[in-house]
Design a protein around this motif. Structure first.
Motif, mmCIF file in Angstrom:
data_model
loop_
_atom_site.group_PDB
_atom_site.id
_atom_site.type_symbol
_atom_site.label_atom_id
_atom_site.label_comp_id
_atom_site.label_asym_id
_atom_site.label_seq_id
_atom_site.Cartn_x
_atom_site.Cartn_y
_atom_site.Cartn_z
ATOM 1 N N GLU A 162 -33.835 -8.312 -11.112
ATOM 2 C CA GLU A 162 -33.754 -9.169 -11.974
ATOM 3 C C GLU A 162 -33.646 -10.921 -11.520
ATOM 4 O OE1 GLU A 162 -30.012 -10.043 -14.962
ATOM 5 O OE2 GLU A 162 -30.373 -8.192 -14.225
ATOM 6 N N THR A 163 -35.031 -11.447 -11.656
ATOM 7 C CA THR A 163 -34.204 -13.225 -11.385
ATOM 8 C C THR A 163 -34.240 -13.838 -13.194
ATOM 9 O OG1 THR A 163 -36.545 -13.624 -11.784
ATOM 10 C CG2 THR A 163 -36.051 -12.782 -9.986
ATOM 11 N N SER A 164 -34.324 -13.743 -13.938
ATOM 12 C CA SER A 164 -33.505 -14.018 -15.151
ATOM 13 C C SER A 164 -33.378 -13.305 -16.122
ATOM 14 C CB SER A 164 -34.649 -14.832 -15.893
ATOM 15 O OG SER A 164 -35.886 -14.408 -15.485
ATOM 16 N N GLY A 165 -32.376 -13.803 -16.993
ATOM 17 C CA GLY A 165 -32.668 -13.693 -18.429
ATOM 18 C C GLY A 165 -30.878 -13.969 -19.141
ATOM 19 N N GLY A 166 -30.791 -14.129 -20.710
ATOM 20 C CA GLY A 166 -29.774 -15.317 -21.760
ATOM 21 C C GLY A 166 -29.621 -14.215 -22.576
ATOM 22 N N TYR A 167 -29.064 -15.181 -23.158
ATOM 23 C CA TYR A 167 -29.423 -14.965 -24.198
ATOM 24 C C TYR A 167 -29.443 -15.175 -25.357
ATOM 25 C CZ TYR A 167 -24.597 -12.977 -23.213
ATOM 26 O OH TYR A 167 -23.495 -11.867 -22.888
ATOM 27 N N VAL A 168 -29.932 -14.326 -26.749
ATOM 28 C CA VAL A 168 -31.582 -14.651 -27.609
ATOM 29 C C VAL A 168 -30.197 -14.358 -28.603
ATOM 30 C CG1 VAL A 168 -33.490 -13.990 -28.673
ATOM 31 C CG2 VAL A 168 -33.247 -14.304 -25.545
ATOM 32 N N ARG A 169 -30.865 -15.759 -29.726
ATOM 33 C CA ARG A 169 -30.977 -15.542 -30.799
ATOM 34 C C ARG A 169 -31.409 -14.447 -32.105
ATOM 35 N NH1 ARG A 169 -26.556 -18.341 -34.834
ATOM 36 N NH2 ARG A 169 -25.222 -17.882 -32.655
ATOM 37 N N ASP A 170 -30.583 -13.238 -32.855
ATOM 38 C CA ASP A 170 -31.564 -12.832 -33.631
ATOM 39 C C ASP A 170 -30.798 -12.794 -34.701
ATOM 40 O OD1 ASP A 170 -33.492 -11.539 -33.955
ATOM 41 O OD2 ASP A 170 -33.278 -9.649 -32.761
ATOM 42 N N TYR A 171 -31.602 -11.353 -35.631
ATOM 43 C CA TYR A 171 -31.173 -12.078 -37.049
ATOM 44 C C TYR A 171 -31.108 -10.297 -37.468
ATOM 45 C CZ TYR A 171 -30.689 -16.720 -37.515
ATOM 46 O OH TYR A 171 -30.067 -18.602 -37.332
ATOM 47 N N VAL A 215 -21.230 -2.085 -63.110
ATOM 48 C CA VAL A 215 -22.690 -1.971 -62.495
ATOM 49 C C VAL A 215 -22.662 -2.477 -60.735
ATOM 50 C CG1 VAL A 215 -24.959 -2.982 -62.806
ATOM 51 C CG2 VAL A 215 -23.123 -2.422 -65.035
ATOM 52 N N THR A 216 -23.497 -1.256 -60.046
ATOM 53 C CA THR A 216 -23.101 -1.678 -58.434
ATOM 54 C C THR A 216 -24.343 -2.038 -58.179
ATOM 55 O OG1 THR A 216 -21.718 -0.014 -58.222
ATOM 56 C CG2 THR A 216 -22.126 -0.492 -56.596
ATOM 57 N N ARG A 217 -24.691 -3.071 -57.374
ATOM 58 C CA ARG A 217 -25.424 -3.519 -56.339
ATOM 59 C C ARG A 217 -25.499 -3.644 -55.496
ATOM 60 N NH1 ARG A 217 -26.853 -9.253 -56.674
ATOM 61 N NH2 ARG A 217 -24.425 -10.325 -57.219
ATOM 62 N N ASP A 218 -26.514 -3.676 -54.191
ATOM 63 C CA ASP A 218 -26.180 -4.329 -53.267
ATOM 64 C C ASP A 218 -27.251 -5.684 -52.677
ATOM 65 O OD1 ASP A 218 -26.164 -1.499 -52.101
ATOM 66 O OD2 ASP A 218 -27.989 -0.810 -51.560
ATOM 67 N N VAL A 219 -26.006 -6.098 -51.597
ATOM 68 C CA VAL A 219 -26.042 -7.479 -51.578
ATOM 69 C C VAL A 219 -26.541 -7.558 -50.428
ATOM 70 C CG1 VAL A 219 -24.671 -9.843 -51.808
ATOM 71 C CG2 VAL A 219 -24.951 -8.924 -53.806
ATOM 72 N N CYS A 220 -27.498 -7.788 -49.942
ATOM 73 C CA CYS A 220 -27.670 -8.040 -48.392
ATOM 74 C C CYS A 220 -28.463 -9.534 -48.162
ATOM 75 C CB CYS A 220 -29.258 -7.978 -47.958
ATOM 76 S SG CYS A 220 -29.641 -5.431 -48.500
ATOM 77 N N TYR A 221 -27.738 -9.424 -46.823
ATOM 78 C CA TYR A 221 -27.859 -10.741 -46.318
ATOM 79 C C TYR A 221 -27.899 -11.015 -44.836
ATOM 80 C CZ TYR A 221 -22.914 -9.336 -44.394
ATOM 81 O OH TYR A 221 -22.353 -9.104 -44.073
ATOM 82 N N ASP A 222 -28.801 -11.270 -44.053
ATOM 83 C CA ASP A 222 -29.307 -12.240 -42.916
ATOM 84 C C ASP A 222 -27.744 -12.045 -42.348
ATOM 85 O OD1 ASP A 222 -31.686 -11.147 -42.270
ATOM 86 O OD2 ASP A 222 -32.418 -12.946 -43.098
ATOM 87 N N GLN A 223 -27.738 -11.546 -41.157
ATOM 88 C CA GLN A 223 -26.320 -12.081 -39.907
ATOM 89 C C GLN A 223 -26.910 -12.715 -38.831
ATOM 90 O OE1 GLN A 223 -22.726 -11.818 -40.571
ATOM 91 N NE2 GLN A 223 -22.279 -12.750 -38.957
ATOM 92 N N PRO A 224 -26.164 -13.306 -37.964
ATOM 93 C CA PRO A 224 -27.143 -14.274 -36.582
ATOM 94 C C PRO A 224 -26.144 -12.995 -36.015
ATOM 95 C CG PRO A 224 -25.851 -15.663 -38.014
ATOM 96 C CD PRO A 224 -26.113 -15.133 -39.312
ATOM 97 N N VAL A 225 -26.706 -12.875 -34.951
ATOM 98 C CA VAL A 225 -26.367 -12.018 -33.734
ATOM 99 C C VAL A 225 -26.646 -12.164 -32.252
ATOM 100 C CG1 VAL A 225 -26.608 -9.639 -32.936
ATOM 101 C CG2 VAL A 225 -26.834 -9.903 -34.885
ATOM 102 N N ASP A 226 -26.488 -12.393 -31.839
ATOM 103 C CA ASP A 226 -26.631 -12.806 -30.217
ATOM 104 C C ASP A 226 -26.712 -11.525 -29.439
ATOM 105 O OD1 ASP A 226 -26.980 -15.399 -30.447
ATOM 106 O OD2 ASP A 226 -24.743 -15.965 -30.007
ATOM 107 N N ARG A 227 -27.965 -11.760 -28.459
ATOM 108 C CA ARG A 227 -27.573 -10.124 -27.499
ATOM 109 C C ARG A 227 -28.936 -10.928 -26.558
ATOM 110 N NH1 ARG A 227 -33.139 -9.002 -28.107
ATOM 111 N NH2 ARG A 227 -34.034 -9.459 -30.169
ATOM 112 N N TYR A 228 -28.625 -10.004 -25.352
ATOM 113 C CA TYR A 228 -28.378 -10.292 -24.226
ATOM 114 C C TYR A 228 -30.170 -9.594 -24.077
ATOM 115 C CZ TYR A 228 -28.454 -11.386 -19.460
ATOM 116 O OH TYR A 228 -29.205 -11.506 -17.828
ATOM 117 N N GLU A 229 -30.816 -10.707 -23.176
ATOM 118 C CA GLU A 229 -31.659 -9.873 -23.026
ATOM 119 C C GLU A 229 -32.392 -10.207 -21.290
ATOM 120 O OE1 GLU A 229 -36.231 -10.773 -24.477
ATOM 121 O OE2 GLU A 229 -35.295 -9.837 -26.332
#
Length: 192
Positions: free
Chosen positions: A129-138, A55-69
């Motif tokens: 460009e005067t500011s910017g940084g990494y933002v934690r997203d999922y 019996v096959t099923r999909d298991v989903c989860y939220d992975q934290p990702v840091d991206r530069y904004e």
């Protein structure tokens, strides 16, 4: 001796009647006639097999990702352009005039140069460009998992039925119910 013969004949007749040909009728040409009738079902036992299936099923989860904004700010500081224009205009005005007229020419050159520099800075809408940084997203990520499930599947039925006092056995792929339609010719078999 008569008793032994009578018992032997009775036994032979009983065996002859219990054989499948006892139910058969022959037509005028000697062929067995086929007819259909109903038999009484006495017992039904399911044939069960153990199974294991995936019996096959999909298991989903939220992975934290840091991206530069990156952050952008509009830079609209007109002071530098205005001052530069005023200095250049004043220097040019100072070159043109003589005596008291030199002061007036320097002032007029500074005013005109400042206006030209200010106007030029309005037309050039630079962004810096005067500011910017990494933002934690999922991000939602999924993977497939396979689990093995065991079970018991009914694959058929052992059926015991009675027709005209005789007992018969057969295997069927479905439950027959209380009655079973039978085909009677040289023997008694379930009708399809």
């Amino acid at each position: 001796m008569k008793k032994v013969t009578f018992i032997t004949l009775a036994l032979a007749a009983g065996v002859a009647l219990s054989t499948p040909t006892a139910f058969a009728r022959r037509d005028d040409y000697g062929r067995y006639e086929v007819r259909y009738d109903w038999a009484t079902v006495i017992d039904v036992d399911p044939i069960v097999e153990r199974t294991r299936r995936p019996v096959t099923r999909d298991v989903c989860y939220d992975q934290p990702v840091d991206r530069y904004e990156p952050g952008y700010t509009a830079r609209r500081d007109h002071t530098g352009s205005t001052l530069l224009g005023a200095v250049i205009g004043g220097a040019l005005g100072n070159q043109v005039g003589k005596g008291d007229g030199r002061k007036a020419a320097t002032i007029a050159g500074a005013v005109i140069g400042g206006a030209v520099g200010n106007n030029a800075s309005h037309r050039r809408g630079d962004y810096y460009e005067t500011s910017g940084g990494y933002v934690r997203d999922y991000e939602t990520r999924c993977r497939q998992e396979t689990a093995w499930r065991g079970g018991r599947d009914v694959v058929g039925y052992e059926v015991t039925y009675r027709y005209r006092g005789d007992i018969f056995h057969t295997t069927m792929d479905h439950h027959p119910g209380n009655r079973l339609r039978v085909r009677v010719d040289r023997g008694v078999t379930p009708a399809e």
